[in-house]
Every structure is written in C-alpha cells, then in structure tokens.
Design an enzyme around this catalytic site. Sequence first.
Site, mmCIF file in Angstrom:
data_model
loop_
_atom_site.group_PDB
_atom_site.id
_atom_site.type_symbol
_atom_site.label_atom_id
_atom_site.label_comp_id
_atom_site.label_asym_id
_atom_site.label_seq_id
_atom_site.Cartn_x
_atom_site.Cartn_y
_atom_site.Cartn_z
ATOM 1 C CG ASP A 286 -1.917 -1.043 1.274
ATOM 2 O OD1 ASP A 286 -2.163 -1.625 0.198
ATOM 3 O OD2 ASP A 286 -2.476 -1.309 2.355
ATOM 4 C CB SER B 117 3.771 1.338 11.861
ATOM 5 O OG SER B 117 2.817 0.790 12.756
ATOM 6 C CE LYS B 118 3.016 0.573 3.831
ATOM 7 N NZ LYS B 118 3.517 -0.115 2.645
ATOM 8 N NE ARG B 119 3.147 -4.233 13.864
ATOM 9 C CZ ARG B 119 2.886 -3.799 15.087
ATOM 10 N NH1 ARG B 119 1.794 -4.176 15.697
ATOM 11 N NH2 ARG B 119 3.716 -2.972 15.705
ATOM 12 C CB THR C 275 0.328 4.294 7.190
ATOM 13 O OG1 THR C 275 -0.540 3.193 7.422
ATOM 14 C CG2 THR C 275 1.100 4.611 8.451
#
Length: 489
Positions: free
Chosen positions: A23, A261-263, A269
Amino acid sequence: MDPTPTPTRPPARTRIAPSPTGDPHVGTAYQSLFSYALAHQTGGRFLLRLEDTDQVRFDANSERRIFAALAWVHLLPDEGPEQGGPYAPYRQSERLPIYQAHAEQLIAAGHAYYCFCTPERLAAMRKEQEARKQPPRYDRHCLTLPPTEVQARLTAGERRVVRMLMPDEGVTSFHDVVRGEISFENRLLDDQVLMKSDGFPTYHLAVVVDDHLMGVTDVIRGEEWISSTPKHVLLYRYFGWELPTYAHTPLLLNDDRSKISKRKSPDKTRLEGFRERGFLPEALLNFLALLGWSHPDGQELFSLDEFIRVFSPARLLKAGSVFDMNKLIWMNGQYIRLLTVDELAMRLIPYTTHTAEEVRRVLPVLHDRLRLLSEFDDLAVIFFTEPVYDSALFSSKQFDAPALADHLAAARAWHADQPWPWEKEAWEAGIRQLAEERGFKKAGDLFMLLRVAVTGRKESPPLHDTMLLLGREATLARMDAALGVLRGA
Ligand code: GLU
C-alpha cells in the site's frame, strides 16, 4: 505551474524514492510535498525513482498505485518511470549493471571487498556476539582472504556479497539543514553489504549512486534515515563525489508518540485510505505540510501554490509531529467550505449514490456540515428517504407521549397556517411563542420535537433550511407520520 526561481540558489533537483512494497504510504506524499515544492520554487525538477531492489517485498501493483496516489495529491514528478527523463531508467531493477560497475570500482580502490560467508556462519557469529554482549557486526573474516583465493571462488561462481570497508577510527559528519552538524563514530559502523548475493544492490549503494548520477542536489527524507547517512557520506567520499544537501523531516507519530506504521495505524498510513474516506487532496497536503514545517506567518490554511512560494527547508521542524486525525478532519471541512456548490458536487460524484442534480439541490443546506466527502449520503438521506422513527428519540423529561403528540399536532396546525415559504425570523418567533403558550420550560425542546418529526434524527442541518428544502407538503406529511408514531407509542 509557473516556477519562480529564487535568485539565491540554483535550481534544485529533488526526488522521492519509494519502494514498491504494498500500500502506498502517506510518507510518500509527505516527503514528496517538500521535495516537489523546493524543485518547483527554484525552477528545478522533482523526480521519482522506484527503489525496487528488494525482491522479497516487491509488489507488482504497487508502482501503479504509487503513481495514482501521487497524481491524486497533485505531486506528479517531472521525471520518472512513467514520464521518462534524461537519466532513465528510473527503476533501480533496470540499473543493475550500473551498481555492479560501481561496486567493482570500490573494490578496486580498496573501499569494498567480497564476502563469501554463508548465512549459517553469520548467524553463528551473531549469536556469539550476542552472548558476549557485543554489538552485532561483521567480523571481517573475508577481508583478509588472499586475492588468489578470492579470484578462485569468484570464478567458481560461489555465492557472495560485496561489503563496504568502514574506517576503523575517526568520525563521519554531515550537515543537516534542519539539525545542523551530525556526527557518527566510524568504529560503530558495520561493514555494510552493498551488493547482495542475488546481484541486486542494497539501498545504501543504490541510493548514493543514483542520487549522484541523477544530479540530485537536495535529499529531503524522513528522520529514520539519519543513521544511514554516514554510510552514504562515506560512499560519496570513496567515489570522490560532492555531497547533496541533506534535510531530514520529523517523524509522524501516533497520539502515544510511537511512529505511525502500516500495522499499528493503517488509518494514518494508507494514502489510498484518505481518498476512500473522502479527504480532499488539497486538505491532506496542507495538513502534511504543517506536520513537517511551519509557515513563516503562522498561517494555517494555504494552497499548494502558496506553499511552493514560501517553503524553505530551513523551516522544517525537528521534533516528531503527532498526526492529529481530528485536525485533519476539521481542515477537510474548511476546504470543503471553500468549494462552490458546483465544484463540490463534482467532487462528490464518486462518493454518492445520488445524481449530480440531486446533490446540487441539497448541497446548499449540507455544505457547512460536511467534513468528509464520504459522509454526504448519510447526511443527505433525510432529504431522499422518509424517516423511520425510533420512538425513543421523542422522549422528553417534561412531557409524556400523549402530551408530546398534542404539542406536535398544534405545531403542525400552526405551520399549515403560515404562508409559504416560511420566513426564517417569523418562523422562529412563531415556534418560540408556541412553546411558551404550551408550557415548554425550554423552547429548544419544541424545536427538538420538530427536528425529530421532520428528519427522524436529533442532529440535522438547520431545521428551517431543512424544511424549506423539503417543501411544505413533505414537511407537513412528516409531521403527520411522526404523530402517528407518537400516538401509537
Ligand atoms: N527507498 C527509501 C524509502 O523507501 C528511500 C529513502 C531515501 O529517501 O533515501 O523510503
């Protein structure tokens, strides 16, 4: 756009260098914004280089999605894989022979060496270092191999990497536009892998070689790269090249000050997510600009053109910035207000099930309330669908349901008597008077009763505007429907 070169400096060549690994990240827009502004302000060029050297994390769709996301925020590069340019190719995977040649140049000059250590040996070495509480570093086992052995193993096609030879002592310093002088002790630097065993360069070699060959004058990138910069500075020195100017931008943080963060924070993000939720790209850019930089006049809202005019890397912030979603939503509302009804209707088309004609009809009432384009259908539903009443919404501290029904019936009769269109001030005065006559402790309670009757909700656009837009018949019919519910309740 007409670039206005500042007389004080030559045109800047800047770049964004995303890795196509899933992404598209908001950081790509954030970094692009500053690099784009500097290039355009100085009559220079902003380029996009795809850092696709990680074969494991490579995602074939990512490239297209990065382009689309940059196009959405109006930060298209002047040179890049799509646009082409004088330094093509702009995909690192298409430049492998260039890195190979540069690695060989470093080896010949004694600044790098082949390393044949197996993953197993490296793992055992690391384990031992851990046990002895030493920092994990390559032990230079292969640095001392006799040249004949190296040659023989190369000829035999043995798996190997190329490592950079770090100086044993001294410090490596560089000037950062934002933070001033930054120094690292060389003895703490690991002999960095420059070429991997799959024939791909690592980030460190590729970024230096490409920034140099592509004529990049100003590297603007995230703070997380500061610790890599001494390696890059040494590489520039080994090659005998001039350093670019470095500016590291502040990290973007969650409310708890951890890095986004993506997580942990996909809502912050995922660049495409902002589009999906109905943020305007100009609002997102304005918001991102203020996360990393401060306007010289303290201005909060400014266009991209204005930003290009006033941006200066020296005003980049040092401390990490909390990504305040509520502020972004507020800002988006401000930008929505700046659009004309026609412009906004166009922007809403991808977000609504209604026709442009229907959208334009209700926008005058909703314009001031919309914060996200994706909220439109929910806000507009009161104009397109008959309310489904939740009888709990009619509850009142002062009156029971039969009393409320009587009050509503009186209000309906009053409305039916008024000449159409109901004039704002007379309407408000009329309702207040009615509230008093009917013993309401607070006139607001009668307004609320009417609001629920007309919209089925306790929150709605201004009630008078809503009634006018619905029209006399529809408004009276809804009051009748609400009466039915109250009397049945
Ligand atoms: N490929 C790196 C990234 O993904 C580029 C870092 C840099 O700008 O040097 O962010």
